[in-house]
Scaffold this motif. Sequence first.
Motif, PDB file in Angstrom:
ATOM      1  N   LYS A 149       2.962  -7.065  -8.429  1.00 42.96           N
ATOM      2  CA  LYS A 149       1.539  -7.300  -8.659  1.00 42.96           C
ATOM      3  C   LYS A 149       0.719  -6.017  -8.521  1.00 42.96           C
ATOM      4  O   LYS A 149      -0.074  -5.690  -9.411  1.00 42.96           O
ATOM      5  N   HIS A 150       0.878  -5.302  -7.392  1.00 41.99           N
ATOM      6  CA  HIS A 150       0.027  -4.118  -7.215  1.00 41.99           C
ATOM      7  C   HIS A 150       0.467  -2.937  -8.076  1.00 41.99           C
ATOM      8  O   HIS A 150      -0.306  -1.997  -8.277  1.00 41.99           O
ATOM      9  N   GLY A 151       1.679  -2.975  -8.608  1.00 42.07           N
ATOM     10  CA  GLY A 151       2.080  -2.035  -9.644  1.00 42.07           C
ATOM     11  C   GLY A 151       2.634  -0.709  -9.185  1.00 42.07           C
ATOM     12  O   GLY A 151       3.100   0.084 -10.017  1.00 42.07           O
ATOM     13  N   VAL A 152       2.633  -0.417  -7.876  1.00 41.39           N
ATOM     14  CA  VAL A 152       3.129   0.871  -7.382  1.00 41.39           C
ATOM     15  C   VAL A 152       4.617   0.752  -7.109  1.00 41.39           C
ATOM     16  O   VAL A 152       5.026  -0.006  -6.228  1.00 41.39           O
ATOM     17  N   ARG A 153       5.412   1.512  -7.844  1.00 39.19           N
ATOM     18  CA  ARG A 153       6.867   1.397  -7.730  1.00 39.19           C
ATOM     19  C   ARG A 153       7.528   2.634  -7.135  1.00 39.19           C
ATOM     20  O   ARG A 153       8.705   2.606  -6.810  1.00 39.19           O
ATOM     21  N   ASP A 154       6.763   3.700  -7.010  1.00 35.41           N
ATOM     22  CA  ASP A 154       7.286   4.915  -6.379  1.00 35.41           C
ATOM     23  C   ASP A 154       6.104   5.778  -5.983  1.00 35.41           C
ATOM     24  O   ASP A 154       4.946   5.352  -6.092  1.00 35.41           O
ATOM     25  N   ASN A 155       6.364   6.991  -5.549  1.00 35.22           N
ATOM     26  CA  ASN A 155       5.281   7.842  -5.054  1.00 35.22           C
ATOM     27  C   ASN A 155       4.480   8.527  -6.153  1.00 35.22           C
ATOM     28  O   ASN A 155       3.563   9.298  -5.859  1.00 35.22           O
ATOM     29  N   SER A 156       4.795   8.240  -7.410  1.00 33.22           N
ATOM     30  CA  SER A 156       3.952   8.732  -8.499  1.00 33.22           C
ATOM     31  C   SER A 156       2.708   7.850  -8.680  1.00 33.22           C
ATOM     32  O   SER A 156       1.741   8.275  -9.303  1.00 33.22           O
ATOM     33  N   PHE A 157       2.759   6.631  -8.153  1.00 30.44           N
ATOM     34  CA  PHE A 157       1.667   5.662  -8.257  1.00 30.44           C
ATOM     35  C   PHE A 157       1.390   5.256  -9.702  1.00 30.44           C
ATOM     36  O   PHE A 157       0.367   4.637  -9.992  1.00 30.44           O
ATOM     37  N   THR A 158       2.279   5.586 -10.620  1.00 34.26           N
ATOM     38  CA  THR A 158       2.128   5.161 -12.007  1.00 34.26           C
ATOM     39  C   THR A 158       2.110   3.636 -12.086  1.00 34.26           C
ATOM     40  O   THR A 158       2.980   2.976 -11.513  1.00 34.26           O
ATOM     41  N   GLY A 159       1.123   3.097 -12.793  1.00 38.00           N
ATOM     42  CA  GLY A 159       1.023   1.648 -12.946  1.00 38.00           C
ATOM     43  C   GLY A 159       0.253   0.948 -11.857  1.00 38.00           C
ATOM     44  O   GLY A 159       0.185  -0.284 -11.842  1.00 38.00           O
ATOM     45  N   LYS A 160      -0.356   1.693 -10.934  1.00 36.23           N
ATOM     46  CA  LYS A 160      -1.104   1.056  -9.838  1.00 36.23           C
ATOM     47  C   LYS A 160      -2.191   0.151 -10.388  1.00 36.23           C
ATOM     48  O   LYS A 160      -2.837   0.451 -11.390  1.00 36.23           O
ATOM     49  N   ASN A 161      -2.387  -0.970  -9.717  1.00 40.22           N
ATOM     50  CA  ASN A 161      -3.367  -1.955 -10.173  1.00 40.22           C
ATOM     51  C   ASN A 161      -4.222  -2.402  -8.995  1.00 40.22           C
ATOM     52  O   ASN A 161      -4.313  -3.586  -8.668  1.00 40.22           O
ATOM     53  N   TYR A 162      -4.841  -1.434  -8.339  1.00 39.65           N
ATOM     54  CA  TYR A 162      -5.686  -1.740  -7.190  1.00 39.65           C
ATOM     55  C   TYR A 162      -6.977  -2.456  -7.595  1.00 39.65           C
ATOM     56  O   TYR A 162      -7.604  -3.093  -6.758  1.00 39.65           O
ATOM     57  N   ALA A 163      -7.358  -2.339  -8.855  1.00 32.67           N
ATOM     58  CA  ALA A 163      -8.573  -3.038  -9.296  1.00 32.67           C
ATOM     59  C   ALA A 163      -8.395  -4.549  -9.172  1.00 32.67           C
ATOM     60  O   ALA A 163      -9.290  -5.265  -8.723  1.00 32.67           O
ATOM     61  N   ALA A 164      -7.216  -5.029  -9.552  1.00 29.23           N
ATOM     62  CA  ALA A 164      -6.939  -6.464  -9.447  1.00 29.23           C
ATOM     63  C   ALA A 164      -6.488  -6.855  -8.062  1.00 29.23           C
ATOM     64  O   ALA A 164      -6.692  -8.002  -7.633  1.00 29.23           O
ATOM     65  N   HIS A 165      -5.864  -5.906  -7.351  1.00 28.90           N
ATOM     66  CA  HIS A 165      -5.305  -6.193  -6.023  1.00 28.90           C
ATOM     67  C   HIS A 165      -5.749  -5.105  -5.045  1.00 28.90           C
ATOM     68  O   HIS A 165      -4.961  -4.221  -4.688  1.00 28.90           O
ATOM     69  N   PRO A 166      -6.996  -5.163  -4.593  1.00 32.52           N
ATOM     70  CA  PRO A 166      -7.520  -4.114  -3.712  1.00 32.52           C
ATOM     71  C   PRO A 166      -6.955  -4.207  -2.302  1.00 32.52           C
ATOM     72  O   PRO A 166      -6.409  -5.230  -1.886  1.00 32.52           O
ATOM     73  N   ASP A 167      -7.107  -3.104  -1.568  1.00 27.34           N
ATOM     74  CA  ASP A 167      -6.698  -3.072  -0.167  1.00 27.34           C
ATOM     75  C   ASP A 167      -7.549  -4.033   0.655  1.00 27.34           C
ATOM     76  O   ASP A 167      -8.642  -4.434   0.250  1.00 27.34           O
ATOM     77  N   PHE A 168      -7.054  -4.394   1.846  1.00 25.37           N
ATOM     78  CA  PHE A 168      -7.746  -5.416   2.637  1.00 25.37           C
ATOM     79  C   PHE A 168      -9.106  -4.937   3.146  1.00 25.37           C
ATOM     80  O   PHE A 168     -10.026  -5.749   3.306  1.00 25.37           O
ATOM     81  N   LEU A 169      -9.289  -3.633   3.374  1.00 28.82           N
ATOM     82  CA  LEU A 169     -10.599  -3.148   3.798  1.00 28.82           C
ATOM     83  C   LEU A 169     -11.617  -3.274   2.667  1.00 28.82           C
ATOM     84  O   LEU A 169     -12.785  -3.635   2.898  1.00 28.82           O
ATOM     85  N   THR A 170     -11.187  -3.001   1.441  1.00 25.58           N
ATOM     86  CA  THR A 170     -12.070  -3.177   0.290  1.00 25.58           C
ATOM     87  C   THR A 170     -12.404  -4.648   0.078  1.00 25.58           C
ATOM     88  O   THR A 170     -13.553  -5.001  -0.248  1.00 25.58           O
TER      89      THR A 170
END
Length: 503
Positions: free
Chosen positions: A98-119
């Motif tokens: 879901k969040h899209g991060v599969r390695d340390n390149s962060f390619t594909g991250k989807n924080y807009a749809a799945h933000p961190d808990f502080l956000t």
Amino acid sequence: MSSVLRGRTLAVTATATALLATALGAHPATAAATTDKVLVIGIDGAVLDRVKAANAPNLNGLMAQGLTAKSTLYANPMAATSSGPGWSTIATGVWPDKHGVRDNSFTGKNYAAHPDFLTRIENAKPALNTYAAADWEPITSTDQNGPIYSAKVDKRLSLKGDRDGYGSEDPKIAAAAAAELQNQNPDASFVYLGEIDHAGHSSGAASQEYLDTIARVDVLIGKLLTAVKNRPTYAQENWKILVTTDHGHTDAGGHGGSSIQERGTFVIAKGPGIPAGSVRDDVKLVDVAATALQQVGVPTTGLDGVPLNAPDNDAFDTLRANLQARVDETGIPASTKGFTHTPPAGWAVDNSKMGTGGVTEWAGWAFATDEFWSQSQRDQWRELNVRSRDVFAVADSDEWDDKSHTGTFDSTLITPKWSVTGGTTRTLAFQTHYRHEAGQTAQVLVSYNGGAATVLKTYTADALAKGESLALQVPAGATDVQVRFRYSGTNNWFWTVDNVTLG
């Protein structure tokens, strides 16, 4: 309004309330309204067994005073056991698919749809104060591949531990965070310390240096805990403290792969509603964000995680005390108890069509843990079964076929009979992890009042780490329903089922 001003306002209000309570003859700590707060401490690359062995009185004290829960991560192709996916999973409360991060390149991250808990907290309750501090830059810095914790967080501190050395930067993070926790007014905080992971890479998890580093980081954690207790308004506050890690380490050092050592994680938690000295096997890394959100009254809708006060009540989990060690499998450590063929009360397994022989552990539907099943054969997507918790049901024709047998794999898992009312619609829900290959069959069947079973769903493609929700149209006159999960094949793949409910 700044974080500092908010903190001063609350401190004055709490003090005034306490003085008024005293004047009325009541004890301030019990008469004043309490404020719920949460602190999440992230220690990179920490191995729980080594934490227990280290000179770590603060971490071991938290375990004695609260909850200790070991769990396991995914592996590729869902994501590598590296920091980008790990801290993203902790922060967002959802798995990498879901969040899209599969390695340390962060390619594909989807924080807009799945933000961190502080956000999420800022979006739902902007009046609350949020704080994040880290010396691995992607967590809080906009200069790197992150930030995992967005700019909506009220206050973020980012240092460069990965460049300047975590041994010098971790103390700076701890000192700044302690000052914030004690003297300001954060309602929800995340503090990251990275030196343990560095020690794992340089010396290995089995080394004395690794233990010594845990001891140093434990001192810093002690400073954070002391800062919380020294708050002027602490008596009027309910604090939940969580400590977690993003991945494990091999004895020789390193992570990113699929070994159980690299996939090992944990959650330590102390606070309201958490029994002292408790140990659980149904907790996952995604539960950290869910617990933090619930603590400050923010909904957890859309998360894979569940709050710690909502334990899994799955019938399969009642089998844990009866789990056995390996019989025919050789890749699973002999000390790991993790399978049984005996179903829970009310359930049944029909093996009347099963072939004979084969690998004992997988001769028909079995009940197993991830630690046991995934080690039967690595890197065949068993590690991706992240949405099952604790003990789950598994049919594995691939592993069964590894020993001589006659006939084919054909086994049916049968639920208890559940009461229903004719003419209504009910929802059959369960977690499933199914890898498909031509030549195998996986079907969900239902029968009413003991009648013939009819097919409700047939799987014809992969259904990996998925939550299913199937509608049952209960026929007129029906008073009970029974569900069957039938899997057949030989040297094909596998099917797991968990947390089966009729809602």
